[in-house]
Write a protein that holds these residues in place. Structure first.
Motif, PDB file in Angstrom:
ATOM      1  N   CYS A 252       0.836  -1.215   0.000  1.00 32.64           N
ATOM      2  CA  CYS A 252       0.000   0.000   0.000  1.00 32.64           C
ATOM      3  C   CYS A 252       0.864   1.255   0.000  1.00 32.64           C
ATOM      4  O   CYS A 252       0.483   2.276  -0.589  1.00 32.64           O
ATOM      5  N   VAL A 253       2.014   1.189   0.629  1.00 35.40           N
ATOM      6  CA  VAL A 253       2.914   2.351   0.670  1.00 35.40           C
ATOM      7  C   VAL A 253       3.595   2.522  -0.690  1.00 35.40           C
ATOM      8  O   VAL A 253       3.751   3.631  -1.191  1.00 35.40           O
TER       9      VAL A 253
ATOM     10  N   VAL B 125       2.601   1.874  -3.701  1.00 35.35           N
ATOM     11  CA  VAL B 125       1.810   2.406  -4.825  1.00 35.35           C
ATOM     12  C   VAL B 125       1.365   3.849  -4.597  1.00 35.35           C
ATOM     13  O   VAL B 125       0.873   4.503  -5.521  1.00 35.35           O
ATOM     14  N   CYS B 126       1.525   4.337  -3.370  1.00 31.11           N
ATOM     15  CA  CYS B 126       0.950   5.659  -3.052  1.00 31.11           C
ATOM     16  C   CYS B 126       1.691   6.784  -3.781  1.00 31.11           C
ATOM     17  O   CYS B 126       2.889   6.989  -3.553  1.00 31.11           O
ATOM     18  N   PRO B 127       0.998   7.537  -4.611  1.00 30.89           N
ATOM     19  CA  PRO B 127       1.674   8.625  -5.337  1.00 30.89           C
ATOM     20  C   PRO B 127       2.025   9.802  -4.428  1.00 30.89           C
ATOM     21  O   PRO B 127       2.789  10.670  -4.818  1.00 30.89           O
ATOM     22  N   MET B 128       1.467   9.802  -3.207  1.00 34.74           N
ATOM     23  CA  MET B 128       1.750  10.904  -2.288  1.00 34.74           C
ATOM     24  C   MET B 128       2.870  10.550  -1.307  1.00 34.74           C
ATOM     25  O   MET B 128       3.257  11.366  -0.478  1.00 34.74           O
ATOM     26  N   GLY B 129       3.337   9.311  -1.370  1.00 31.28           N
ATOM     27  CA  GLY B 129       4.441   8.901  -0.496  1.00 31.28           C
ATOM     28  C   GLY B 129       4.044   8.797   0.957  1.00 31.28           C
ATOM     29  O   GLY B 129       4.871   9.045   1.845  1.00 31.28           O
ATOM     30  N   ILE B 130       2.789   8.421   1.218  1.00 32.08           N
ATOM     31  CA  ILE B 130       2.372   8.296   2.620  1.00 32.08           C
ATOM     32  C   ILE B 130       1.989   6.847   2.935  1.00 32.08           C
ATOM     33  O   ILE B 130       1.849   6.023   2.038  1.00 32.08           O
ATOM     34  N   ASP B 131       1.820   6.605   4.209  1.00 30.82           N
ATOM     35  CA  ASP B 131       1.405   5.279   4.669  1.00 30.82           C
ATOM     36  C   ASP B 131       0.016   5.436   5.272  1.00 30.82           C
ATOM     37  O   ASP B 131      -0.142   6.065   6.318  1.00 30.82           O
ATOM     38  N   ILE B 132      -0.988   4.888   4.587  1.00 31.50           N
ATOM     39  CA  ILE B 132      -2.368   5.077   5.031  1.00 31.50           C
ATOM     40  C   ILE B 132      -2.591   4.441   6.402  1.00 31.50           C
ATOM     41  O   ILE B 132      -3.531   4.785   7.115  1.00 31.50           O
TER      42      ILE B 132
ATOM     43  N   CYS C 268      -3.784  -3.480  -1.571  1.00 30.98           N
ATOM     44  CA  CYS C 268      -4.056  -4.333  -0.410  1.00 30.98           C
ATOM     45  C   CYS C 268      -5.062  -5.439  -0.764  1.00 30.98           C
ATOM     46  O   CYS C 268      -4.920  -6.576  -0.296  1.00 30.98           O
ATOM     47  N   ASP C 269      -6.047  -5.103  -1.594  1.00 27.17           N
ATOM     48  CA  ASP C 269      -7.002  -6.138  -2.013  1.00 27.17           C
ATOM     49  C   ASP C 269      -6.272  -7.279  -2.713  1.00 27.17           C
ATOM     50  O   ASP C 269      -6.603  -8.463  -2.529  1.00 27.17           O
ATOM     51  N   GLY C 270      -5.262  -6.909  -3.510  1.00 23.89           N
ATOM     52  CA  GLY C 270      -4.476  -7.941  -4.197  1.00 23.89           C
ATOM     53  C   GLY C 270      -3.781  -8.851  -3.193  1.00 23.89           C
ATOM     54  O   GLY C 270      -3.727 -10.078  -3.370  1.00 23.89           O
TER      55      GLY C 270
ATOM     56  N   GLY D 127      -5.928 -15.225   0.955  1.00 25.54           N
ATOM     57  CA  GLY D 127      -7.245 -15.825   1.221  1.00 25.54           C
ATOM     58  C   GLY D 127      -8.048 -15.115   2.302  1.00 25.54           C
ATOM     59  O   GLY D 127      -8.870 -15.739   2.976  1.00 25.54           O
ATOM     60  N   LYS D 128      -7.827 -13.824   2.478  1.00 26.83           N
ATOM     61  CA  LYS D 128      -8.625 -13.046   3.443  1.00 26.83           C
ATOM     62  C   LYS D 128      -9.611 -12.166   2.684  1.00 26.83           C
ATOM     63  O   LYS D 128      -9.429 -11.882   1.494  1.00 26.83           O
ATOM     64  N   GLU D 129     -10.643 -11.709   3.404  1.00 29.81           N
ATOM     65  CA  GLU D 129     -11.606 -10.824   2.763  1.00 29.81           C
ATOM     66  C   GLU D 129     -10.925  -9.537   2.324  1.00 29.81           C
ATOM     67  O   GLU D 129     -10.072  -9.014   3.036  1.00 29.81           O
ATOM     68  N   ARG D 130     -11.342  -9.043   1.174  1.00 30.44           N
ATOM     69  CA  ARG D 130     -10.843  -7.737   0.739  1.00 30.44           C
ATOM     70  C   ARG D 130     -11.328  -6.662   1.704  1.00 30.44           C
ATOM     71  O   ARG D 130     -12.236  -6.895   2.477  1.00 30.44           O
ATOM     72  N   GLY D 131     -10.744  -5.482   1.615  1.00 35.31           N
ATOM     73  CA  GLY D 131     -11.268  -4.352   2.387  1.00 35.31           C
ATOM     74  C   GLY D 131     -10.501  -4.040   3.653  1.00 35.31           C
ATOM     75  O   GLY D 131     -11.005  -3.312   4.498  1.00 35.31           O
ATOM     76  N   LEU D 132      -9.261  -4.573   3.775  1.00 40.81           N
ATOM     77  CA  LEU D 132      -8.454  -4.155   4.937  1.00 40.81           C
ATOM     78  C   LEU D 132      -8.207  -2.641   4.826  1.00 40.81           C
ATOM     79  O   LEU D 132      -8.236  -1.911   5.796  1.00 40.81           O
ATOM     80  N   ILE D 133      -7.949  -2.209   3.587  1.00 45.87           N
ATOM     81  CA  ILE D 133      -8.004  -0.775   3.314  1.00 45.87           C
ATOM     82  C   ILE D 133      -9.247  -0.591   2.432  1.00 45.87           C
ATOM     83  O   ILE D 133      -9.414  -1.324   1.452  1.00 45.87           O
ATOM     84  N   SER D 134     -10.109   0.330   2.787  1.00 50.72           N
ATOM     85  CA  SER D 134     -11.357   0.456   2.022  1.00 50.72           C
ATOM     86  C   SER D 134     -11.894   1.871   2.119  1.00 50.72           C
ATOM     87  O   SER D 134     -11.425   2.675   2.938  1.00 50.72           O
ATOM     88  N   TYR D 135     -12.865   2.153   1.270  1.00 54.06           N
ATOM     89  CA  TYR D 135     -13.645   3.373   1.455  1.00 54.06           C
ATOM     90  C   TYR D 135     -14.558   3.101   2.642  1.00 54.06           C
ATOM     91  O   TYR D 135     -15.335   2.142   2.623  1.00 54.06           O
ATOM     92  N   ALA D 136     -14.469   3.910   3.679  1.00 55.05           N
ATOM     93  CA  ALA D 136     -15.311   3.694   4.855  1.00 55.05           C
ATOM     94  C   ALA D 136     -15.686   5.035   5.468  1.00 55.05           C
ATOM     95  O   ALA D 136     -15.001   6.045   5.252  1.00 55.05           O
ATOM     96  N   THR D 137     -16.751   5.042   6.225  1.00 56.53           N
ATOM     97  CA  THR D 137     -17.135   6.269   6.925  1.00 56.53           C
ATOM     98  C   THR D 137     -16.554   6.207   8.342  1.00 56.53           C
ATOM     99  O   THR D 137     -16.304   5.117   8.876  1.00 56.53           O
ATOM    100  N   LEU D 138     -16.419   7.371   8.930  1.00 57.05           N
ATOM    101  CA  LEU D 138     -15.898   7.426  10.298  1.00 57.05           C
ATOM    102  C   LEU D 138     -16.851   6.714  11.250  1.00 57.05           C
ATOM    103  O   LEU D 138     -16.426   6.034  12.182  1.00 57.05           O
ATOM    104  N   ALA D 139     -18.157   6.845  10.979  1.00 57.85           N
ATOM    105  CA  ALA D 139     -19.160   6.215  11.850  1.00 57.85           C
ATOM    106  C   ALA D 139     -18.979   4.688  11.849  1.00 57.85           C
ATOM    107  O   ALA D 139     -18.967   4.056  12.913  1.00 57.85           O
ATOM    108  N   ASP D 140     -18.816   4.111  10.645  1.00 52.03           N
ATOM    109  CA  ASP D 140     -18.612   2.654  10.552  1.00 52.03           C
ATOM    110  C   ASP D 140     -17.305   2.255  11.229  1.00 52.03           C
ATOM    111  O   ASP D 140     -17.239   1.262  11.958  1.00 52.03           O
ATOM    112  N   TYR D 141     -16.273   3.027  10.949  1.00 58.04           N
ATOM    113  CA  TYR D 141     -14.955   2.722  11.507  1.00 58.04           C
ATOM    114  C   TYR D 141     -15.028   2.704  13.035  1.00 58.04           C
ATOM    115  O   TYR D 141     -14.532   1.779  13.686  1.00 58.04           O
ATOM    116  N   GLN D 142     -15.664   3.735  13.594  1.00 58.68           N
ATOM    117  CA  GLN D 142     -15.704   3.819  15.064  1.00 58.68           C
ATOM    118  C   GLN D 142     -16.512   2.677  15.658  1.00 58.68           C
ATOM    119  O   GLN D 142     -16.141   2.114  16.686  1.00 58.68           O
TER     120      GLN D 142
END
Ligand code: SF4
Ligand code: SF4
Length: 518
Positions: A282-283, A285-292, A310-312, A318-333
């Motif tokens: 994930c780091v 591929v990041c064009p901004m040089g950051i670690d999400i 990360c999905d790759g 063999g784990k579910e995709r979405g370790l890094i994902s589009y998510a809302t703060l409400a869901d995350y919390q």
């Protein structure tokens, strides 16, 4: 399926890591983004193709407006003060349409940001699109991340010089094409191209291309992520528009931590580890040089390439995709509450998985209904209202206009027969690219007649005036009223009507008479 130890671990340092970031500007460390692949990358290719296609090709589209108007579909004709957009022609006094469109763009940006976060930055911002394009060239010539790093640190050789020169030359061609395409929006594109290459174009055309070439080359090729981080105000503004239900690219540490490359060994020791295998994909591929994984950061443009990376990896182990994902703060919390051990206040990923090792059913995922909330309704409503207002104004606007300037000095003239004469400058606006014939008449002012300077016709209440296509026609008009009718009032109207159609316009005018005669 791979064991997590078999997943390639990339030696990457997030050059803009939140952990080491300085509060003020620091010298740039080069970022060498690795090529990503996945659904978001595919979508970004598509957006890039569409946006660049629109930008480069639009000036070459033709639109037949007849023999009296330019046939370029989109044209900002500054010399003649007209803006052409396909069937729509905007005059300077109608500039509020452009202002309305800018207001819509602003509200639209609010709407998009409050729902899908910085989607503008990640997908359609010109800086993002051109950096992507420049990276395609760079990768094509110098190779992917590792090859580019190797080349960058290698001593100068003929091969390195050749690659660098080729890359910069192609970048410059793209930059010139970008600046060149811009000027074609302001003049007939084929004509201007001919003039430009033969050195006959106006100096301003060369200056504009020069400036845009320099900025495109510098921003897209040399400065890249620094433009977003230091120059663009949008990352700062957007924070005010995000709420707990806005989508942002999120590292779901409630299932990823503690990260480990030795999950099996940890399990054998009775330790609970998360899904992150610390591969750094994930780091890389990041064009901004950051670690999400450092959390939400101003530098993140939400391009979602780390999601693809990360999905790759998740697919491989063999784990579910979405370790890094589009998510809302409400869901995350809410997921964090489930994952946090109340006794130790640390993340225990075992708490988010059921007996079969699958993600627990209580885990919150994004649902489309989150997009529909009061805030987005207000933005969507305001956007639609402005759009509807503009559309109604556009469909019902007049293409014929009359404006009158009454002589102030003298206000009236008493003629030898005792009648009173007033002078007016009448401006007739033919806003159609065709010649038209107008009927100018006076309504009210009983007994009054008029004459038009330059038109050899007996005084009358109605005169035909020919107007050139797309032009303002100015005429001097004298209105005369017999003395015996003066007491009947001084207000009257100039009426202009299209002789070939139903369009007409009215101007309420005044007729001045000596005070002694009122
Ligand atoms: S962290 Fe992910 S989404 Fe953010 S800029 Fe980097 S790759 Fe794009
Ligand atoms: S978040 Fe995903 S891509 Fe990033 S290091 Fe962990 S497993 Fe690898």
């Amino acid at each position: 399926m791979l064991d997590e130890r078999q997943v390639e671990r990339l030696e990457v340092t997030a050059v803009n890591s939140a952990k080491t970031r300085q509060p003020l500007y620091t010298a740039r460390q080069k970022v060498f983004p690795k090529r990503a692949s996945g659904r978001f990358r595919q979508f970004k290719w598509l957006v890039m193709l569409v946006t660049l296609g629109i930008y480069y090709l639009t000036p070459w589209l033709r639109w037949d407006r007849g023999p009296y108007a330019p046939d370029q579909a989109v044209l900002l004709d500054i010399a003649n003060r007209r803006f052409y957009f396909f069937a729509v022609e905007i005059w300077p006094q109608e500039f509020f349409y452009v202002a309305g469109l800018l207001v819509m763009a602003g509200i639209g940006l609010f709407l998009v940001t409050s729902t899908v976060g910085r989607a503008w930055c990640g997908y359609t911002c010109p800086q993002t699109v051109w950096v992507d394009l420049f990276l395609v060239v760079e990768r094509g010539i110098e190779g992917d991340r590792n090859a580019r790093i190797k080349l960058d640190s290698a001593p100068w050789s003929f091969a390195k010089l050749w690659k660098r020169m080729t890359k910069h030359a192609i970048w410059l061609v793209i930059a010139v094409a970008t600046g060149g395409a811009w000027i074609f929006y302001f003049a007939d594109a084929p004509t201007l191209l001919g003039q430009f290459v033969t050195g006959q174009a106006e100096a301003v055309a060369y200056i504009t291309v020069g400036i845009l070439t320099a900025t495109t080359y510098a921003f897209g090729g040399l400065m890249r992520e620094q433009v977003c981080t230091y120059m663009c105000p949008w990352p700062r503004i957007q924070a005010a528009m995000l709420d707990e239900n806005s989508l942002t690219v999120t590292y779901n540490d409630w299932r990823g931590e503690p990260r480990s490359r030795h999950a099996k060994k940890a399990a054998a020791e009775g330790l609970s580890v998360g899904d992150c295998v610390d591969c750094n994909a994930c780091v890389a591929v990041c064009p901004m040089g950051i670690d999400i994984r450092d959390g939400q950061q101003l530098e993140c443009i939400t391009c979602a390439l780390c999601i693809d990376a990360c999905d790759g990896v998740m697919d491989k182990i063999g784990k579910e995709r979405g370790l890094i994902s589009y998510a809302t703060l409400a869901d995350y919390q809410s997921n964090m509450v489930i994952a946090t051990d109340p006794a130790t206040q640390t993340i225990d990923p075992g708490r988010v998985r059921d007996g079969e090792g699958k993600l627990d059913k209580g885990i919150s995922h994004f649902h489309i209904r989150r997009l529909f909330r009061p805030r987005t309704f207000v933005y969507a409503g305001a956007w639609s209202l402005v759009g509807l207002g503009l559309l109604i104004a556009l469909l019902s606007r007049d293409r014929l206009d009359i404006n009158v300037l009454q002589d102030r000095n003298p206000q009236y003239v008493v003629l030898s027969d005792g009648s009173i004469r007033n002078g007016y400058t009448v401006k007739l606006l033919n806003m159609v690219p065709e010649p038209r014939s107008f009927e100018l008449s006076i309504e009210g002012l009983p007994g009054a007649v008029m004459s038009v300077v330059g038109i050899d016709q007996q005084e009358t209440r109605s005169i035909t005036i020919d107007a050139e296509p797309d032009k303002l026609k100015t005429v001097r008009v004298y209105v005369r009223q017999p003395r015996d009718q003066l007491s009947q009032g001084q207000g009257f109207s100039f009426v202009v009507a299209d002789r070939a159609g139903a369009e007409r316009d009215v101007y309420a005018a005044k007729f001045n008479v000596p005070e002694t005669l009122r």
